[in-house]
Design a protein around this motif. Structure first.
Motif, PDB file in Angstrom:
ATOM      1  N   VAL A  15     -34.328  -8.292  21.373  1.00 15.54           N
ATOM      2  CA  VAL A  15     -34.693  -9.071  20.979  1.00 15.54           C
ATOM      3  C   VAL A  15     -34.602  -8.283  19.427  1.00 15.54           C
ATOM      4  N   ALA A  16     -33.198 -10.059  18.830  1.00 16.29           N
ATOM      5  CA  ALA A  16     -33.042  -8.958  17.353  1.00 16.29           C
ATOM      6  C   ALA A  16     -34.035  -9.753  16.570  1.00 16.29           C
ATOM      7  N   VAL A  17     -35.569  -9.952  15.580  1.00 17.79           N
ATOM      8  CA  VAL A  17     -36.037 -10.040  15.257  1.00 17.79           C
ATOM      9  C   VAL A  17     -35.264 -11.120  13.653  1.00 17.79           C
ATOM     10  N   PRO A  18     -35.101 -11.853  13.162  1.00 11.67           N
ATOM     11  CA  PRO A  18     -34.647 -11.977  12.141  1.00 11.67           C
ATOM     12  C   PRO A  18     -35.712 -11.585  10.734  1.00 11.67           C
ATOM     13  N   PRO A  19     -35.277 -11.327  10.002  1.00 11.36           N
ATOM     14  CA  PRO A  19     -36.163 -10.516   9.169  1.00 11.36           C
ATOM     15  C   PRO A  19     -36.564 -11.013   8.216  1.00 11.36           C
ATOM     16  N   ALA A  20     -36.805 -12.693   7.978  1.00 13.07           N
ATOM     17  CA  ALA A  20     -37.813 -13.646   7.692  1.00 13.07           C
ATOM     18  C   ALA A  20     -38.943 -13.756   8.147  1.00 13.07           C
ATOM     19  N   LEU A  21     -38.777 -13.677   9.692  1.00 14.47           N
ATOM     20  CA  LEU A  21     -39.434 -13.307  10.984  1.00 14.47           C
ATOM     21  C   LEU A  21     -40.315 -12.791  11.835  1.00 14.47           C
ATOM     22  N   THR A 268     -39.816 -25.264  -3.153  1.00 13.98           N
ATOM     23  CA  THR A 268     -38.814 -24.411  -3.268  1.00 13.98           C
ATOM     24  C   THR A 268     -38.811 -24.304  -1.007  1.00 13.98           C
ATOM     25  N   LEU A 269     -37.297 -24.541  -0.606  1.00 17.95           N
ATOM     26  CA  LEU A 269     -37.845 -23.896   0.693  1.00 17.95           C
ATOM     27  C   LEU A 269     -37.583 -22.837   0.914  1.00 17.95           C
ATOM     28  N   GLU A 270     -37.057 -21.809  -0.176  1.00 18.24           N
ATOM     29  CA  GLU A 270     -37.507 -20.911   0.257  1.00 18.24           C
ATOM     30  C   GLU A 270     -39.074 -20.246  -0.581  1.00 18.24           C
ATOM     31  N   GLU A 271     -39.323 -20.955  -1.300  1.00 16.71           N
ATOM     32  CA  GLU A 271     -41.030 -20.414  -1.662  1.00 16.71           C
ATOM     33  C   GLU A 271     -41.527 -21.331  -0.275  1.00 16.71           C
ATOM     34  N   ALA A 272     -41.491 -21.943   0.792  1.00 18.33           N
ATOM     35  CA  ALA A 272     -42.384 -22.577   1.437  1.00 18.33           C
ATOM     36  C   ALA A 272     -42.222 -21.031   2.140  1.00 18.33           C
ATOM     37  N   VAL A 273     -40.966 -20.973   2.743  1.00 19.83           N
ATOM     38  CA  VAL A 273     -41.248 -20.403   3.787  1.00 19.83           C
ATOM     39  C   VAL A 273     -42.398 -19.091   2.982  1.00 19.83           C
ATOM     40  N   LYS A 274     -41.490 -19.032   2.613  1.00 20.52           N
ATOM     41  CA  LYS A 274     -42.697 -17.055   2.101  1.00 20.52           C
ATOM     42  C   LYS A 274     -43.825 -17.932   2.503  1.00 20.52           C
ATOM     43  N   GLU A 275     -44.659 -18.855   1.470  1.00 14.87           N
ATOM     44  CA  GLU A 275     -46.247 -19.108   1.861  1.00 14.87           C
ATOM     45  C   GLU A 275     -46.653 -19.240   2.374  1.00 14.87           C
ATOM     46  N   VAL A 276     -45.718 -19.877   3.814  1.00 13.83           N
ATOM     47  CA  VAL A 276     -46.112 -20.017   4.857  1.00 13.83           C
ATOM     48  C   VAL A 276     -46.212 -18.402   5.546  1.00 13.83           C
ATOM     49  N   HIS A 333     -41.568 -17.169  20.180  1.00 13.24           N
ATOM     50  CA  HIS A 333     -40.732 -17.137  19.617  1.00 13.24           C
ATOM     51  C   HIS A 333     -39.316 -16.984  19.076  1.00 13.24           C
ATOM     52  N   HIS A 334     -39.378 -15.601  19.843  1.00 14.82           N
ATOM     53  CA  HIS A 334     -37.568 -14.871  19.466  1.00 14.82           C
ATOM     54  C   HIS A 334     -36.901 -15.020  20.758  1.00 14.82           C
ATOM     55  N   GLU A 335     -38.289 -14.896  22.037  1.00 19.99           N
ATOM     56  CA  GLU A 335     -37.053 -14.844  23.135  1.00 19.99           C
ATOM     57  C   GLU A 335     -36.900 -16.330  23.947  1.00 19.99           C
ATOM     58  N   SER A 336     -37.310 -17.541  23.894  1.00 24.15           N
ATOM     59  CA  SER A 336     -37.560 -18.744  24.325  1.00 24.15           C
ATOM     60  C   SER A 336     -36.256 -19.580  24.259  1.00 24.15           C
ATOM     61  N   GLY A 337     -35.718 -20.549  24.696  1.00 25.36           N
ATOM     62  CA  GLY A 337     -34.477 -21.003  23.834  1.00 25.36           C
ATOM     63  C   GLY A 337     -35.631 -22.423  23.534  1.00 25.36           C
ATOM     64  N   ARG A 338     -36.458 -22.169  23.165  1.00 26.50           N
ATOM     65  CA  ARG A 338     -36.967 -23.803  22.858  1.00 26.50           C
ATOM     66  C   ARG A 338     -36.752 -23.669  21.023  1.00 26.50           C
ATOM     67  N   TYR A 339     -36.296 -23.054  20.954  1.00 30.02           N
ATOM     68  CA  TYR A 339     -36.590 -22.750  19.344  1.00 30.02           C
ATOM     69  C   TYR A 339     -35.041 -22.254  18.810  1.00 30.02           C
ATOM     70  N   MET A 340     -33.952 -21.613  19.527  1.00 24.36           N
ATOM     71  CA  MET A 340     -32.421 -20.880  19.751  1.00 24.36           C
ATOM     72  C   MET A 340     -31.558 -22.376  19.283  1.00 24.36           C
ATOM     73  N   VAL A 341     -32.265 -22.569  17.981  1.00 24.72           N
ATOM     74  CA  VAL A 341     -31.683 -24.264  17.390  1.00 24.72           C
ATOM     75  C   VAL A 341     -29.987 -24.039  16.589  1.00 24.72           C
ATOM     76  N   ASP A 342     -29.078 -22.672  16.305  1.00 19.80           N
ATOM     77  CA  ASP A 342     -28.456 -22.308  16.659  1.00 19.80           C
ATOM     78  C   ASP A 342     -26.932 -22.899  17.822  1.00 19.80           C
ATOM     79  N   SER A 343     -27.964 -22.366  18.923  1.00 13.12           N
ATOM     80  CA  SER A 343     -27.493 -22.462  19.988  1.00 13.12           C
ATOM     81  C   SER A 343     -26.731 -23.732  20.800  1.00 13.12           C
ATOM     82  N   TRP A 344     -28.007 -24.784  20.245  1.00 14.48           N
ATOM     83  CA  TRP A 344     -27.113 -26.460  20.570  1.00 14.48           C
ATOM     84  C   TRP A 344     -26.566 -27.020  19.789  1.00 14.48           C
TER      85      TRP A 344
END
Length: 361
Positions: A15-21, A268-276, A333-344
């Motif tokens: 599984v390739a985990v995106p760098p942000a995650l 911003t979205l980028e700042e929110a991602v960093k804070e979470v 979160h990296h294996e479940s189809g529940r989060y693979m939005v880009d494939s929907w």
């Protein structure tokens, strides 16, 4: 690394985990474990979803295994008797289906259907045997889960679980009202509500039948135990928010820590991602401290009595499973189809849900 070293597949999947995650500390310091019953668990939960009519047969066939609901539970409740893990896994699968129904009732503006379901779940929670043959599969499936879960420990545990889940149902109602009204909760209000919609104390309660021991209040309310339990669940909820953000923005969601930070804190979205992400990483480091305190307390319980030694062993097993929650949630979160939005086909409509007007009939 292999996504699931214990997979029944003969081919290891990386599984390739995106760098942000990506969380290197989880990959390095929280080894992934899996209950040996998992292959059978997956098969039986798939059959249970069909038997209880919780998902259409074609969606079970196409999506059930890929959603990895049983993987999540099999990586958490290590050491649970097989029948306990099976009941938890079926209940967890039900919970995801319920969450999807709740989401579709919001998307399709079905307040009457939601309120009817809300009250039926409250009733089934208190008298599950009376609802085993309810015409709404979601109510009947929930009742089946409750009969089984209530059979493992005593009346006091059952009453506590029911109290905690009544609060979860009401939190889902508050989320329904927020989303249909377009209300983005403040960060603090969101964090309080999230502990309920994510069912922090439900998953923690289920650690006890997994350890075949009902913990006395003095143990459960010990600061070290409570803090370790809370941090493991906070990590899961906030990491879920981090991974779900694209899906929930696509679906016009208002319930996400990142969305609250953007709306109320001006990030911003980028700042929110960093804070979470910062909060997620803080949960991990704080848990490592709380874990030591909880284990020291467990050692202190092992006095010269049989009961003391049993409580100590049970608490150690439970704290070990709190640790397991980090790795199993992370990989889920990296294996479940529940989060693979880009494939929907439609980023706002998950392909595994029944998007018809269920509940209005």
């Amino acid at each position: 690394m292999p996504a699931f070293p214990h997979s029944t597949s003969s081919t290891a999947i990386v599984v390739a985990v995106p760098p942000a995650l990506s969380l290197p500390v989880i990959e390095a310091e929280f080894p992934r474990r899996l209950h040996p019953y998992w292959p059978r668990l997956q098969e039986k939960t798939r059959s249970w979803l069909l038997e209880k009519r919780l998902m259409p047969a074609d969606k079970v066939e196409e999506h059930a295994d890929g959603l990895c609901y049983t993987d999540l539970m099999a990586g958490y409740y290590i050491g649970a008797p097989d029948e306990v893990l099976q009941a938890i896994a079926d209940y967890s699968a039900w919970f995801f289906v319920w969450d999807d129904r709740h989401d579709r009732d919001i998307v399709h503006r079905r307040p009457v259907a939601w309120q009817r379901l809300r009250f039926r779940l409250h009733e089934a929670l208190d008298s599950p045997r009376d609802h085993l043959h309810h015409p709404d599969p979601l109510v009947a499936g929930f009742a089946d889960s409750m009969v089984r879960l209530y059979s493992f420990l005593g009346k006091k545990w059952n009453a506590r679980f029911a109290r905690h889940f009544h609060a979860v149902i009401e939190a889902y109602d508050r989320e329904f009202r927020n989303r249909t009204s377009g209300i983005v909760p403040t960060v603090e209000a969101y964090l309080e509500l999230r502990r309920l919609t994510f069912a922090h104390w439900i998953w923690t309660d289920l650690l006890e039948p997994s350890a075949q021991t009902e913990l006395p209040d003095a143990v459960r309310k010990h600061p070290g135990y409570r803090r370790a339990a809370l941090l493991s669940q906070e990590f899961a909820a906030w990491y879920n928010d981090l991974c779900s953000l694209p899906k929930e923005i696509a679906g016009d969601e208002v319930h996400n820590l990142g969305i609250s930070l953007i709306h109320h804190e001006g990030l911003t979205l980028e700042e929110a991602v960093k804070e979470v992400r910062r909060r997620v990483e803080e949960c991990i480091s704080d848990f490592l401290v709380a874990e030591k305190e909880a284990l020291c307390f467990a050692d202190s319980l092992a006095d010269d009595t049989v009961r003391g030694r049993e409580l100590s062993a049970a608490m150690k097993a439970i704290v070990a499973n709190m640790r397991n929650w980090f790795s199993t949630v992370y990989w889920f979160h990296h294996e479940s189809g529940r989060y693979m939005v880009d494939s929907w086909d439609d980023r706002s409509t998950p392909p595994y849900v029944n998007n018809e007007a269920a509940g209005e009939k």
